[in-house]
Design an enzyme around this catalytic site. Structure first.
Site, PDB file in Angstrom:
ATOM      1  N   HIS A 466      46.651  42.760  38.700  1.00  0.00           N
ATOM      2  CA  HIS A 466      47.696  41.884  38.159  1.00  0.00           C
ATOM      3  C   HIS A 466      47.091  40.936  37.119  1.00  0.00           C
ATOM      4  O   HIS A 466      47.575  40.845  35.978  1.00  0.00           O
ATOM      5  CB  HIS A 466      48.334  41.091  39.301  1.00  0.00           C
ATOM      6  CG  HIS A 466      49.370  40.103  38.860  1.00  0.00           C
ATOM      7  ND1 HIS A 466      50.716  40.331  38.997  1.00  0.00           N
ATOM      8  CD2 HIS A 466      49.264  38.869  38.278  1.00  0.00           C
ATOM      9  CE1 HIS A 466      51.397  39.293  38.519  1.00  0.00           C
ATOM     10  NE2 HIS A 466      50.524  38.388  38.086  1.00  0.00           N
ATOM     11  N   GLU A 467      46.032  40.236  37.508  1.00  0.00           N
ATOM     12  CA  GLU A 467      45.431  39.267  36.586  1.00  0.00           C
ATOM     13  C   GLU A 467      44.801  39.962  35.379  1.00  0.00           C
ATOM     14  O   GLU A 467      44.775  39.406  34.278  1.00  0.00           O
ATOM     15  CB  GLU A 467      44.398  38.403  37.319  1.00  0.00           C
ATOM     16  CG  GLU A 467      44.965  37.587  38.483  1.00  0.00           C
ATOM     17  CD  GLU A 467      46.141  36.700  38.096  1.00  0.00           C
ATOM     18  OE1 GLU A 467      46.264  36.335  36.906  1.00  0.00           O
ATOM     19  OE2 GLU A 467      46.951  36.379  38.987  1.00  0.00           O
ATOM     20  N   HIS A 470      47.277  40.170  32.561  1.00  0.00           N
ATOM     21  CA  HIS A 470      47.338  38.947  31.758  1.00  0.00           C
ATOM     22  C   HIS A 470      46.150  38.891  30.789  1.00  0.00           C
ATOM     23  O   HIS A 470      46.318  38.565  29.608  1.00  0.00           O
ATOM     24  CB  HIS A 470      47.295  37.719  32.659  1.00  0.00           C
ATOM     25  CG  HIS A 470      48.557  37.443  33.396  1.00  0.00           C
ATOM     26  ND1 HIS A 470      49.788  37.377  32.779  1.00  0.00           N
ATOM     27  CD2 HIS A 470      48.801  37.191  34.715  1.00  0.00           C
ATOM     28  CE1 HIS A 470      50.726  37.099  33.674  1.00  0.00           C
ATOM     29  NE2 HIS A 470      50.149  36.991  34.856  1.00  0.00           N
TER      30      HIS A 470
END
Length: 689
Positions: A466-467, A470
């Site tokens: 997920h990170e 980003h």
């Protein structure tokens, strides 16, 4: 004379190891003075041009904003009293400067003149979007306010910044101050050996016998999931549920008044700018049109998810009865869920964790990024803020350096909980060369134990992916103007699209094989265990869905008000939401809002719905990879399609905020988004997968 590492030229990388707390105030003071003088010169131009205004303004302020980002970053990952004091000394001055710039009539007139000049027609898309967003932000920054209203806006902004900082500090201190020391091994029955070893190591570090349990996630979660001792689970549950509240052991850190202050200030600021509520103000810069649309969106998801959530709870309570728990309570939920998962799918999270060693997972993540987007992560010897930090130079498919990534994965005292990504420096074109982005990726996983690599749960792996989404959004940008970079200009309710998109690959066997190597045998995750994992993918997905909806509705409702709320009204709003959408109702002493840092110390106030909003986009985007998947020799589905990845990179990641996110999605997918893929992926539709 010693040089101040915070004053390093923007072209150089920061020497993190050299930064001391006493560097902060001198650097920020000097950079504020330089920036203010330069801004005044730009604002007094008689005939502004693009070059003399926008790039000049970046040159005037970028060193200040970079230094302040570094200070805030260090405050969140290696917090100390000296660093905290130094940051708090500078915070009012930074806030005042930011407000001053946002309300600077001269500067506003320069941008207005650019928008009305004959040259505007010849600007490229990035330049036009930069001007468009700048004029919007001047308006939202109060540039049109006069007299007392203008002064009050500045006061509110400063008070908001200080209150958010105080909220964050209270949460960190409340969490760090709480510890439970245990000397009777029988109380730890059921908890995995590696977690018990970490507890013992923590106690030894304090010079105490036995085991030390804290409220950090790598300590808290194993207790809640595995401890047979129900009283121990209840003790930890209550401590965690009352962090920084009137119900905590130390009420000096109670965030009740901070929450009231922030809600009051946000409502007042919205009124000054002509909006009925803070939610209306924030939605000016979002994909969603208004609060009613968001609330309807969330209620529709809740309507679809609630029958599944209620079924999940019935199964949970039935299994609790089998375990001898007649009066099922919230502190039993994670424990009973894990037992139910093991009975239904014949595996435990601890068993799966043995296959996900941190070095192998990182290498597998980098392999996925290379296959999808042609990007390579090369270890780099750079100055770091803690020995745990790893640094990488990032290269594109043409072997050109495109940025730097710092990864800090382990939980520790003085580090804020959770996981996040931040950008120290954005990509920017300059006549002297290209400034490459510098990105932080922060998590709070369990550290290595007994000379073995750190072990990640499958949820940890999903968090890391997920990170990484980003981080890739920032690193793969081809935008030359920083004001329209991803983190500066992508609408908040679309910013989670790349991150949630990346999570999907954590459920594909070809990917998990590259991510896994058993800590003892180095064998990849067996197909049979993978199949159990996938079978359990949507285990309690209904309960998980309504939990996120609960948070999002609560957030929107407390901010869609014409005034601030008392803490009692905040708690009553939360109770109202829970009565409508929740299936597990916590005790009356539960104080979830008091540690909800996303809302009160981060940027998610009136924006928590973004996770669900963007999840519709991310699931639909991933469906394009499913449609172009191939079949491997073992019959697995391989969704790592480079052609589709290149389109996602070029239409979503690379363009940042040059155009509205809705246009970027359509450019990639060829149509408007549909919620069907999300419901299918979550097991909440007839066509669940």
């Amino acid at each position: 004379m010693m040089t101040n590492p915070l004053l390093a030229p923007i072209t150089e990388l920061i020497d993190y190891a050299a930064i001391q707390a006493d560097h902060v105030e001198p650097a920020i003071t000097q950079l504020l003075q330089q920036a203010r003088q330069a801004v005044e010169q730009i604002a007094q131009q008689s005939t502004p041009t693009w070059e003399s205004t926008v790039p000049a303004l970046h040159l005037a302020t970028e060193q200040l904003w970079r230094a302040w980002t570094v200070v805030g970053h260090l405050d969140s990952v290696i917090n100390s009293p000296a660093l905290r004091d130094a940051k708090n000394q500078c915070l009012p001055h930074i806030t005042e400067f930011s407000t001053w710039m946002g309300q600077h009539q001269g500067l506003y007139q320069q941008y207005l003149a650019l928008s009305q000049s004959p040259d505007y027609a010849h600007y490229n898309a990035e330049q036009k979007r930069t001007i468009e967003l700048a004029l919007r932000d001047f308006r939202l920054g109060g540039v049109e306010l006069q007299g007392q209203a203008r002064q009050r806006y500045g006061e509110i902004t400063e008070q908001q910044a200080l209150a958010s900082q105080r909220f964050s500090e209270n949460v960190l201190d409340s969490m760090d101050q709480w510890a439970l020391y245990i000397t009777d091994a029988s109380q730890l029955a059921g908890i995995p050996a590696d977690a018990q070893a970490a507890f013992a190591q923590a106690a030894a570090a304090d010079g105490k016998p036995g085991w030390k349990i804290t409220l950090k996630m790598p300590s808290y979660l194993p207790v809640m999931q595995y401890a047979d001792n129900r009283e121990l689970r209840q003790t930890l549950y209550k401590a965690y549920a009352t962090i920084a509240s009137d119900q905590a052991e130390n009420t000096d850190l109670d965030n009740s008044d901070v929450i009231e202050q922030l809600l009051r200030l946000r409502a007042e600021k919205a009124k000054l700018l002509g909006y009925d509520s803070f939610a209306d103000l924030r939605l000016e810069t979002r994909m969603a049109d208004n609060a009613h649309q968001v609330i309807d969106f969330l209620n529709d998801l809740a309507r679809r998810a609630l029958p599944f959530a209620q079924r999940d709870l019935e199964q949970l309570k039935a299994h609790a009865q089998q375990l001898g728990i007649a009066d099922f309570q919230p502190w039993d939920a994670a424990y009973v869920s894990e037992k139910l998962r093991q009975s239904q799918y014949n595996y435990s999270e601890d068993e799966v964790k043995q296959y996900f060693t941190e070095p192998q997972v990182l290498n597998g993540l980098f392999d996925v990024a290379q296959r999808l987007f042609g990007v390579e992560f090369k270890p780099a010897t750079l100055s770091v803020w803690h020995p745990d930090v790893k640094a990488y130079e990032v290269h594109n498919q043409h072997q050109q350096a495109i940025g730097y990534l710092y990864i800090d994965l382990y939980a520790r005292s003085g580090k804020q909980g959770g996981a996040w990504v931040n950008s120290e420096r954005s990509r920017r074109y300059h006549p002297d060369g290209l400034y490459l982005p510098v990105t932080y990726l922060i998590c709070n996983f369990s550290a290595p134990q007994d000379n073995k690599p750190a072990l990640l749960t499958h949820d940890d792996v999903i968090t890391l992916f997920h990170e990484s989404g980003h981080a890739l959004h920032n690193l793969l940008s081809t935008v030359d103007e920083p004001d329209v970079s991803a983190f500066a200009a992508v609408e908040w309710d679309a910013i989670e699209l790349p991150s949630q998109f990346m999570e999907n690959f954590c459920w594909e066997y070809p990917v998990l094989k590259t991510l896994s190597a058993h800590v003892d045998t180095q064998e990849p995750l067996p197909l049979a265990l993978y199949q159990k994992l996938v079978a359990a993918k949507n285990f309690q997905s209904g309960m998980q869905m309504v939990r996120q909806i609960e948070f999002a509705l609560f957030d929107m409702l407390i901010h869609h008000q014409s005034r601030g709320l008392t803490i009692q009204e905040v708690l009553e709003t939360l109770d109202q939401v829970r009565n409508e959408v929740a299936v597990i109702i916590p005790p009356a002493w539960h104080r979830f809002p008091h540690a909800f840092s996303h809302l009160f110390a981060g940027g998610y106030g009136a924006g928590y719905y973004s996770y669900k909003w963007a999840e519709v986009l991310s699931a639909d985007a991933y469906a394009a990879f499913e449609e172009n998947a191939t079949t491997t020799a073992d019959g697995s589905r391989d969704t790592l399609d480079p052609a589709t990845g290149a389109r996602f990179r070029d239409e979503i990641l690379a363009v940042g905020g040059v155009r509205p996110a809705a246009q970027s999605f359509v450019a990639f997918r060829g149509r408007e988004p549909s919620a069907e893929a999300l419901l299918r992926h979550s097991g909440l539709s007839e066509d669940a997968a």
